[in-house]
Design an enzyme around this catalytic site. Structure first.
Site, mmCIF file in Angstrom:
data_model
loop_
_atom_site.group_PDB
_atom_site.id
_atom_site.type_symbol
_atom_site.label_atom_id
_atom_site.label_comp_id
_atom_site.label_asym_id
_atom_site.label_seq_id
_atom_site.Cartn_x
_atom_site.Cartn_y
_atom_site.Cartn_z
ATOM 1 N N PHE A 229 0.873 -1.189 0.000
ATOM 2 C CA PHE A 229 0.000 0.000 0.000
ATOM 3 C C PHE A 229 0.911 1.240 0.000
ATOM 4 O O PHE A 229 0.797 2.122 0.851
ATOM 5 C CB PHE A 229 -0.926 0.016 1.230
ATOM 6 N N SER A 259 -2.444 -0.505 -5.702
ATOM 7 C CA SER A 259 -3.395 -0.799 -6.775
ATOM 8 C C SER A 259 -3.715 0.455 -7.580
ATOM 9 O O SER A 259 -4.590 0.417 -8.451
ATOM 10 C CB SER A 259 -4.666 -1.402 -6.186
ATOM 11 N N ASP A 312 0.482 -0.642 5.248
ATOM 12 C CA ASP A 312 -0.235 0.598 5.584
ATOM 13 C C ASP A 312 -1.514 0.685 4.756
ATOM 14 O O ASP A 312 -1.631 1.520 3.867
ATOM 15 C CB ASP A 312 0.688 1.803 5.329
ATOM 16 N N CYS A 352 -5.583 2.649 10.105
ATOM 17 C CA CYS A 352 -6.046 4.034 10.234
ATOM 18 C C CYS A 352 -7.559 4.063 10.418
ATOM 19 O O CYS A 352 -8.208 5.067 10.166
ATOM 20 C CB CYS A 352 -5.616 4.872 9.034
HETATM 21 N N1 SAH Z 1 1.930 4.370 3.084
HETATM 22 C C1 SAH Z 1 1.446 5.446 2.249
HETATM 23 C C2 SAH Z 1 -0.054 5.662 2.386
HETATM 24 C C3 SAH Z 1 -0.914 4.450 2.084
HETATM 25 S S1 SAH Z 1 -2.577 4.822 1.755
HETATM 26 C C4 SAH Z 1 2.267 6.710 2.514
HETATM 27 O O1 SAH Z 1 3.125 6.708 3.416
HETATM 28 O O2 SAH Z 1 2.064 7.692 1.823
HETATM 29 C C5 SAH Z 1 -3.259 3.340 1.201
HETATM 30 C C6 SAH Z 1 -2.918 2.960 -0.227
HETATM 31 O O3 SAH Z 1 -3.422 1.642 -0.456
HETATM 32 C C7 SAH Z 1 -3.507 3.810 -1.335
HETATM 33 O O4 SAH Z 1 -2.464 4.303 -2.132
HETATM 34 C C8 SAH Z 1 -4.400 2.859 -2.167
HETATM 35 O O5 SAH Z 1 -4.293 3.097 -3.566
HETATM 36 C C9 SAH Z 1 -3.812 1.523 -1.829
HETATM 37 N N2 SAH Z 1 -4.695 0.345 -1.875
HETATM 38 C C10 SAH Z 1 -5.963 0.204 -1.414
HETATM 39 N N3 SAH Z 1 -6.378 -1.085 -1.506
HETATM 40 C C11 SAH Z 1 -5.340 -1.789 -2.038
HETATM 41 C C12 SAH Z 1 -5.143 -3.159 -2.363
HETATM 42 N N4 SAH Z 1 -6.076 -4.081 -2.131
HETATM 43 N N5 SAH Z 1 -3.951 -3.534 -2.885
HETATM 44 C C13 SAH Z 1 -2.983 -2.615 -3.115
HETATM 45 N N6 SAH Z 1 -3.125 -1.307 -2.813
HETATM 46 C C14 SAH Z 1 -4.278 -0.892 -2.288
#
Ligand code: SAH
Length: 410
Positions: A229, A259, A312, A352
């Site tokens: 993520f 994603s 995350d 979160c």
């Molecule tokens: N760690 C990041 C913030 C993460 S926010 C930072 O420090 O900036 C959560 C992220 O998860 C988003 O970018 C979203 O696009 C992604 N996401 C949501 N569901 C997902 C999934 N099933 N697989 C991969 N990414 C996903």
């Protein structure tokens, strides 16, 4: 002046300065969207001045608990000014700063972030309650005055607006300029787009945890890092900065998964922006546009392991009502990640979700460890950076919690 009369016994939370009045607590009274009401106990005693919201379950949000306080533009300007001034109390090590964090700053439903330093800085605001929507112009003027800036972009497109009966609104509210910008955070730079990025463009709340990850990378000289993520690559950049400080970039492999293709493109750009991972650098960076669940299962099948993993995920449980399903989802990804964590390796895992408390999150991670048959130390607890404050009166403010899990050595 309009009043809200509460049911007997329902005055207690406001007497303790909790800012919300739930629909179910109200005996009678009402007003227009965002209008100021006097909230009274069942016997007419003053409790608060609050903004009314006709459609939300949170039917009113308090502006002030002081009976003599007039709720007007001057009052709101003083609250904005104090919130901005309060940021000077913290050593934030960034020019991306949350200046107003809703209820915690006495401005329920208002989020304001500043990106960039000096006069070129830009404010990005989310007006997420009927009250701040009604006072939008006064608040925008007050925020610019308090910061000395001229540009404010509105990102009132978060889902909370619907519950308040408000339509999404985005665009320049004051001034105008580029929506792409670069901020400095700790020892690195990060590009973001305030118009198209998540929230106001960036996850400022994880700033201190990214720094912690950089320190761990430096100390532990990670060889194989998995950032799940990853959004725009913040934790990946942090790990690279830590490895560079330890002179340990050579031979490191970093996999970043998300994603969202636009987020991944920015992640790639952010790594280049900091001068990491180019041709001949000896660092291997991989970006996977995929579902984290699928990737973790593939890595298990391939026997691919890591000595540092970040999890995350987005908010699985926006409210307590979603907690049970969310708990299963959190447990699943943690179990899968722990299976591919090397002995001695480090997992930074986050939630979160407001609906998942710190204790429950701890239990979820513990039970994921049990299922994965992985024993670990919880070496640290992490949380949102201090410009996203929690306050004594408003426990709901604690939404982001993280654990550093160190797998016991073999
Ligand atoms: N760690 C990041 C913030 C993460 S926010 C930072 O420090 O900036 C959560 C992220 O998860 C988003 O970018 C979203 O696009 C992604 N996401 C949501 N569901 C997902 C999934 N099933 N697989 C991969 N990414 C996903």
């Amino acid at each position: 002046m309009k009043t809200l009369r509460l049911k007997p016994g329902k005055e207690r939370s406001m007497q303790r300065r909790h800012p919300w009045v739930f629909e179910s607590a109200i005996a009678r009274g009402g007003a227009d969207s965002g209008e100021t009401v006097r909230v009274e106990s069942h016997d007419g005693a003053f409790l608060a001045w609050a903004a009314f919201s006709p459609t939300s379950k949170i039917r009113a949000r308090a502006w002030s608990f002081v009976e003599t306080q007039r709720i007007d533009a001057a009052f709101l300007a003083s609250v904005c000014e104090r919130a901005v001034r309060a940021r000077g109390l913290f050593d934030l090590q960034s020019d991306g700063v949350r200046l107003v964090h809703g209820e915690a700053d006495g401005l329920p439903g208002l989020i304001v972030d500043r990106y960039g330093s000096g006069p070129d800085g830009v404010l990005v605001a989310q007006f997420l309650s009927a009250g701040v929507e009604r006072w939008k112009d006064a608040l925008a003027d007050a925020l610019l005055k308090a910061t000395g800036l001229t540009k404010l972009y509105e990102r009132s497109d978060a889902s909370g607006r619907e519950r308040e009966g408000l339509k999404p609104v985005t665009g320049w509210l004051r001034g105008e300029g580029a929506t792409e910008m670069t901020i400095r955070e700790h020892d690195w730079k990060l590009s973001l787009d305030i118009a198209t990025g998540h929230k106001t463009g960036f996850y400022l709340d994880q700033r201190d945890s990214r720094q912690r990850f950089a320190e761990l990378a430096k100390h532990r000289r990670f060889r194989r890092v998995l950032n799940c993520f990853c959004y725009t690559g913040g934790f990946t950049v942090a790990a690279l900065a830590g490895l560079k400080a330890a002179d340990a970039l050579e031979g490191a492999e970093l996999v970043s998964v998300d994603s969202s293709q636009p987020a991944l493109n920015l992640a790639r750009a952010n790594i280049a922006l900091n001068g990491f991972g180019g041709e001949g650098s000896g660092v291997k960076t991989e970006f996977l546009d995929a579902n984290v669940n699928t990737v973790l299962r593939e890595f298990i099948d391939q026997g691919r392991t890591f000595d540092a993993i970040v999890l995350d995920p987005p908010k699985f449980a926006p409210t307590v009502a979603h907690a049970e399903r969310a708990a299963r989802a959190y447990k699943d990804i943690n179990r899968l990640a722990l299976k591919i964590l090397e002995p001695g390796g480090v997992l930074l895992t986050f939630s979160c979700s407001g609906g998942i408390g710190a204790d429950l999150f701890h239990k979820i991670v513990a039970s994921a460890g049990l299922d994965a048959n992985v024993d670990g130390y919880i070496s640290e607890r992490l949380g949102a950076a201090p410009d996203h404050p929690m306050t004594i009166e408003f426990p709901e403010g604690e939404y982001l919690k993280g654990l550093v899990v160190v797998r016991k050595p073999a």
